[in-house]
Design an enzyme around this catalytic site. Structure first.
Site, PDB file in Angstrom:
ATOM      1  N   ASP A   1      -1.046 -13.142   3.046  1.00 40.64           N
ATOM      2  CA  ASP A   1      -0.466 -12.748   4.197  1.00 40.64           C
ATOM      3  C   ASP A   1      -0.911 -11.850   4.933  1.00 40.64           C
ATOM      4  O   ASP A   1      -0.044 -10.728   5.732  1.00 40.64           O
ATOM      5  CB  ASP A   1       0.607 -12.113   3.274  1.00 40.64           C
TER       6      ASP A   1
ATOM      7  N   LYS B   1       1.421 -10.398  -9.713  1.00 41.60           N
ATOM      8  CA  LYS B   1       2.565  -9.980  -9.347  1.00 41.60           C
ATOM      9  C   LYS B   1       4.375 -11.252 -10.037  1.00 41.60           C
ATOM     10  O   LYS B   1       5.240 -11.635  -9.406  1.00 41.60           O
ATOM     11  CB  LYS B   1       3.372 -10.604  -7.845  1.00 41.60           C
TER      12      LYS B   1
END
Length: 454
Positions: free
Chosen positions: A191, A155
């Site tokens: 997450d 990312k």
């Protein structure tokens, strides 16, 4: 009416029943390989144990900190658990400056510790002992509940001196260097685990957690006897453990080559992590807008869109400027639009190309391109979810979902359900629920459960 040539252009994104079934079989095989010690090194879907072995009961009490780092911002949260499935959350968002995303790891964690200290002071908790759950949404090998070794940055992050290091220790050391707050890092989680935990806090049937946001990943509850990588000590008293699938890397062994398009290959070739995270590059928000951009370029080249305009070469130049020019959120806005007004689509087209009022035909073409890219993403995610639901031992399984793509795309949920109906075993009841702040509340719940079991 949609032009037959436009349908032909998008055909590569439309997965046949055979392709769906084949991807499903290959995915299930990779999960099994990831769990088995002898095949784990070669597996793409690594299935790392998270060491989270207790789901919340809903009775948890106390104040906990949560830190959520998974993209260009990070959040700090103070979560007050009140029992009876109840919690209140106060939070603040902090930016990760671009230079810190590719600087040194020490600088990154010092910045985070600095923001933590400011947050604690603002909430008058400087003297309080605060257990912290750290949501760290990058591929990690966990060697304990609060020890996680970074496998690789994704990312857009590339901080030096972190890969192979324990990020829990790095955060702990940064907090210690400041020495002005009594914060204990008690758990590191992904997450997806946070999403599963926050949904399980409200619905005890939740067994799968999925994020479709900037990145794409999932976790699920597995029986400990199926997890070779889990040390026997963790199998004595507990029957289950949450597994972080790290399914974004699925396809790195060629399993998805038969469904990848020329556009997928180009997205991969221009990315900073070539040949990695191939499933993620077909499903996640970081890449979907870029896929649409590349298809639009091809449509312009073939005169399938904005046919009447003499400015097509100019439009192509706009799209070639940089790969993020067509933002992923545009896909959700365009698919949410109404025929024949197309207000959002027309405003996006105006913003990109300066066209005052795009024709209904062009709006329909753009909408169909977005639909095909998004529907394929949802189909692939649903294939993975089906594989995980079918592995769980429960007869009734709830899937906790979060992430900007899932949350804001008007049809992502419906596209997924179409596939789940076909692939989930007929003897299982299933449903999908939207997570309420998984990476925040979920991290606090892991911290609470970790504190409880000490």
């Amino acid at each position: 009416m949609l032009d037959a040539e436009v349908r032909e252009l998008m055909q590569a994104f439309v997965l046949s029943d055979y392709q769906v079934q084949e991807v499903y079989s290959r995915f299930c095989l990779e999960v099994a390989r990831g769990l088995k010690r002898s095949t784990h090194p070669q597996a793409n879907v690594k299935c790392f144990p998270t060491y989270v072995q207790d789901l919340p009961t809903g009775d948890e009490m106390g104040k906990y900190l949560a830190l959520d780092l998974g993209g260009t911002n990070f959040r700090v949260l103070l979560v007050s658990l009140k029992g009876h499935h109840d919690a209140s959350v106060e939070s603040q968002i902090y930016a990760v400056p671009k230079d810190l995303m590719v600087g040194s790891g020490v600088d990154l964690f010092d910045h985070i510790a600095d923001c933590l200290a400011k947050f604690v002071e603002k909430h008058n908790m400087k003297t309080a002992y605060l257990p912290l759950g750290f949501t760290f949404s990058f591929p990690c090998v966990q060697v304990g509940l609060k020890e996680g070794l970074l496998v690789r940055w994704t990312k857009g992050f590339d901080c030096a001196g972190c890969e192979g290091e324990d990020v829990g220790r790095m955060l702990h050391e940064a907090i210690q260097r400041r020495g002005d707050a009594d914060i204990a890092v008690v758990a590191i989680l992904n997450d997806t685990t946070g999403t599963l935990m926050s949904c399980a806090h409200r619905n005890p049937d939740c067994r799968v957690g999925v994020i479709v946001g900037t990145g794409c990943n999932a976790c699920y509850v597995e029986e400990v006897e199926n997890v070779d990588l889990l040390h026997p000590d963790f199998k004595r008293t507990k029957k289950q453990v949450i597994i972080n699938a790290e399914w974004g890397a699925f396809g790195e062994g060629g399993q998805l080559d038969f469904v990848r398009t020329e556009y997928d290959r180009e997205v991969d070739e221009k990315s900073i992590n070539r040949s990695q995270q191939l499933f993620e590059k077909m499903t996640a928000g970081m890449y979907l807008g870029n896929l649409v951009r590349l298809v639009l370029l091809r449509a312009l080249e073939r005169k399938l869109i904005f046919r009447q305009s003499s400015r097509r070469p100019e439009f192509a130049t706009v799209l070639q400027k940089h790969q993020d020019v067509f933002e992923t959120r545009y896909i959700s806005e365009i698919e949410d639009d109404t025929f024949p007004e197309f207000a959002s689509t027309r405003s996006i087209v105006k913003k990109l190309f300066g066209i005052e009022k795009a024709s209904v035909e062009d709006c329909q073409t753009l909408k169909y391109i977005c639909e095909c890219v998004a529907k394929r993403a949802a189909t692939l995610v649903a294939i993975g979810v089906s594989g995980l639901i079918n592995r769980t031992s429960n007869k009734s399984v709830v899937v906790g979902m979060d992430g900007s793509v899932y949350r804001y795309h008007p049809k992502f949920d419906a596209y997924m359900r179409e596939v789940l109906v076909k692939l989930v075993k007929s003897d299982k009841a299933w449903d999908i629920m939207l997570s309420e702040d998984g990476s925040g509340r979920g991290a606090a719940l892991v911290a609470a459960v970790a504190s409880k079991t000490k």
